[in-house]
Design a protein around this motif. Sequence first.
Motif, mmCIF file in Angstrom:
data_model
loop_
_atom_site.group_PDB
_atom_site.id
_atom_site.type_symbol
_atom_site.label_atom_id
_atom_site.label_comp_id
_atom_site.label_asym_id
_atom_site.label_seq_id
_atom_site.Cartn_x
_atom_site.Cartn_y
_atom_site.Cartn_z
ATOM 1 N N THR A 374 0.826 -1.211 0.000
ATOM 2 C CA THR A 374 0.000 0.000 0.000
ATOM 3 C C THR A 374 0.862 1.263 0.000
ATOM 4 O OG1 THR A 374 -0.143 -0.254 2.407
ATOM 5 C CG2 THR A 374 -2.013 -1.046 1.102
ATOM 6 N N ALA A 375 2.064 1.160 -0.537
ATOM 7 C CA ALA A 375 3.011 2.285 -0.512
ATOM 8 C C ALA A 375 2.448 3.516 -1.215
ATOM 9 C CB ALA A 375 4.330 1.869 -1.163
ATOM 10 N N ARG A 376 2.892 4.677 -0.767
ATOM 11 C CA ARG A 376 2.510 5.923 -1.427
ATOM 12 C C ARG A 376 3.029 5.928 -2.855
ATOM 13 N NH1 ARG A 376 0.661 9.908 1.649
ATOM 14 N NH2 ARG A 376 1.485 11.527 0.285
ATOM 15 N N LEU A 377 2.240 6.559 -3.740
ATOM 16 C CA LEU A 377 2.557 6.621 -5.172
ATOM 17 C C LEU A 377 3.130 7.987 -5.531
ATOM 18 C CD1 LEU A 377 -0.811 5.045 -6.386
ATOM 19 C CD2 LEU A 377 1.391 3.869 -6.173
ATOM 20 N N PRO A 378 3.773 8.099 -6.687
ATOM 21 C CA PRO A 378 4.229 9.423 -7.126
ATOM 22 C C PRO A 378 3.085 10.428 -7.219
ATOM 23 C CG PRO A 378 5.249 7.704 -8.439
ATOM 24 C CD PRO A 378 4.216 7.028 -7.600
ATOM 25 N N THR A 379 1.874 9.928 -7.441
ATOM 26 C CA THR A 379 0.703 10.803 -7.572
ATOM 27 C C THR A 379 0.019 11.079 -6.229
ATOM 28 O OG1 THR A 379 -0.656 8.838 -8.019
ATOM 29 C CG2 THR A 379 0.226 10.043 -9.925
ATOM 30 N N SER A 380 0.486 10.440 -5.165
ATOM 31 C CA SER A 380 -0.149 10.644 -3.861
ATOM 32 C C SER A 380 0.010 12.095 -3.414
ATOM 33 C CB SER A 380 0.479 9.718 -2.809
ATOM 34 O OG SER A 380 0.234 8.354 -3.117
ATOM 35 N N PRO A 381 -1.027 12.684 -2.796
ATOM 36 C CA PRO A 381 -0.942 14.079 -2.367
ATOM 37 C C PRO A 381 0.129 14.263 -1.294
ATOM 38 C CG PRO A 381 -2.896 13.024 -1.456
ATOM 39 C CD PRO A 381 -2.323 12.067 -2.460
ATOM 40 N N LYS A 382 0.788 15.394 -1.343
ATOM 41 C CA LYS A 382 1.880 15.682 -0.387
ATOM 42 C C LYS A 382 1.269 16.255 0.882
ATOM 43 C CE LYS A 382 5.078 16.549 -4.214
ATOM 44 N NZ LYS A 382 5.660 15.216 -4.135
ATOM 45 N N MET A 383 0.963 15.380 1.827
ATOM 46 C CA MET A 383 0.242 15.752 3.027
ATOM 47 C C MET A 383 1.122 15.924 4.248
ATOM 48 S SD MET A 383 -2.811 15.757 1.722
ATOM 49 C CE MET A 383 -3.939 15.833 3.100
ATOM 50 N N PHE A 384 2.368 15.437 4.176
ATOM 51 C CA PHE A 384 3.209 15.397 5.373
ATOM 52 C C PHE A 384 4.472 16.223 5.175
ATOM 53 C CE2 PHE A 384 0.925 11.314 4.892
ATOM 54 C CZ PHE A 384 0.000 11.527 5.900
ATOM 55 N N PRO A 385 4.635 17.300 5.916
ATOM 56 C CA PRO A 385 5.776 18.218 5.736
ATOM 57 C C PRO A 385 7.126 17.529 5.833
ATOM 58 C CG PRO A 385 4.133 19.180 7.197
ATOM 59 C CD PRO A 385 3.704 17.767 6.979
ATOM 60 N N TRP A 386 7.262 16.533 6.739
ATOM 61 C CA TRP A 386 8.564 15.907 6.929
ATOM 62 C C TRP A 386 8.997 15.110 5.713
ATOM 63 C CZ3 TRP A 386 4.216 14.870 9.848
ATOM 64 C CH2 TRP A 386 3.596 13.638 9.646
ATOM 65 N N LEU A 387 8.045 14.658 4.880
ATOM 66 C CA LEU A 387 8.421 13.967 3.656
ATOM 67 C C LEU A 387 8.911 14.945 2.616
ATOM 68 C CD1 LEU A 387 5.594 11.281 3.269
ATOM 69 C CD2 LEU A 387 7.871 11.045 4.272
#
Length: 389
Positions: A374-387
């Motif tokens: 269930t890994a995040r995708l390149p298209t996943s929204p950028k929701m987490f500042p630390w990432l």
Amino acid sequence: MDPVSTAGYVLGLCSLSSCFRSIVALPEMCPKCVELKLPREAASFCTQDCFKASWSTHKSVHLKAKLSSIGTGTDDVKSNLPEGWLYCLRKGQGRTSKLPQFDWTGALRPYPISPKRAIPAHVEQPDWALDGTPKIEPNSDLQHVVEIKNPDQIQRMRETCRIGREVLDAAARIIAPGVTTDEIDRVVHEATIAAGGYPSPLNYHFFPKSCCTSVNEVICHGIPDARRLEDGDIVNIDVTVYYKGVHGDLNETYFVGNVDEESRKLVQCTYECLEKAIQIVKPGVRFREVGEVINRHATMSGLSVVKSYCGHGNKAVGVMKAGQTFTIEPMINAGAWRDRMWPDGWTAVTADGKRSAQFEHTLLVTETGVEVLTARLPTSPKMFPWLNE
């Protein structure tokens, strides 16, 4: 196809096997309960008809009360939920704006819930979809062991988990102050159906929605309703998709608008707990080591790990083996670890009213390590500042 034999350790709702009870208006009181001075929440029914229909099971509360009066204990009586709520749910009724008497631990309150969403006939459904009762799961060996999957099962798991990720991402994109958790549920439901899947939580032991939305002090299994998200909230969205006979499960906790620093640290630490746990997954590692890693990181950060929802239906012991799939889902509290249950029978909240966060992935043990299905995708929204950093 046997849905449980290929599901593995992924259905997060299975830690609560008791039937869902909906919160409804409670104007009717059982006279005997009043006489015995039982808590209002154990004595209340929405209507006289509801009271009559529930009498055959409700009267056992009176016996427990009498036993407690001679020293056998009162915990069972105090925790007994009105049978009328279950009756009303089965009659197709849901929450109303009127609340039962309850010692709420935080500021959050239940709001009305919308009617059950429809499932198209062409969608393959799990065995609880129609009547709310799982048939295969309770007696399945997969309650105690982690199945080693064959290549076909693993491929179906990959497909299902990819759908789950895309569904969760769709829900995350609409998070903003003013959006209701019911609207989040609508997005999850429609995105799951559009992909050909079934939202696994829907009607599981009568759970009335297609995902879980846990806001602020809610630890897990929050029911989407008409409450609007507020600036400063945190909200966890837990998605499980049933597709081609298997389930894919994941969740993330998101910020709503401007969140205070304590909440930011809580959410980031919870994310890190999951990441650190995933890093140790490989053949030969003991399952118990996952909890040790999570507990160590949370404790060092001054936070606590919820202990009431460990295992989620899987009592596996021993070591990890290639071909196994399971989830890791740390639930971390800002305060004490203890929880309480709302009168709906699902919503678990922190006992001290402080906030809680969680993250979850479905994993595959490979020959050399782990694959995050269930890994995040390149298209996943950028929701987490630390990432982003």
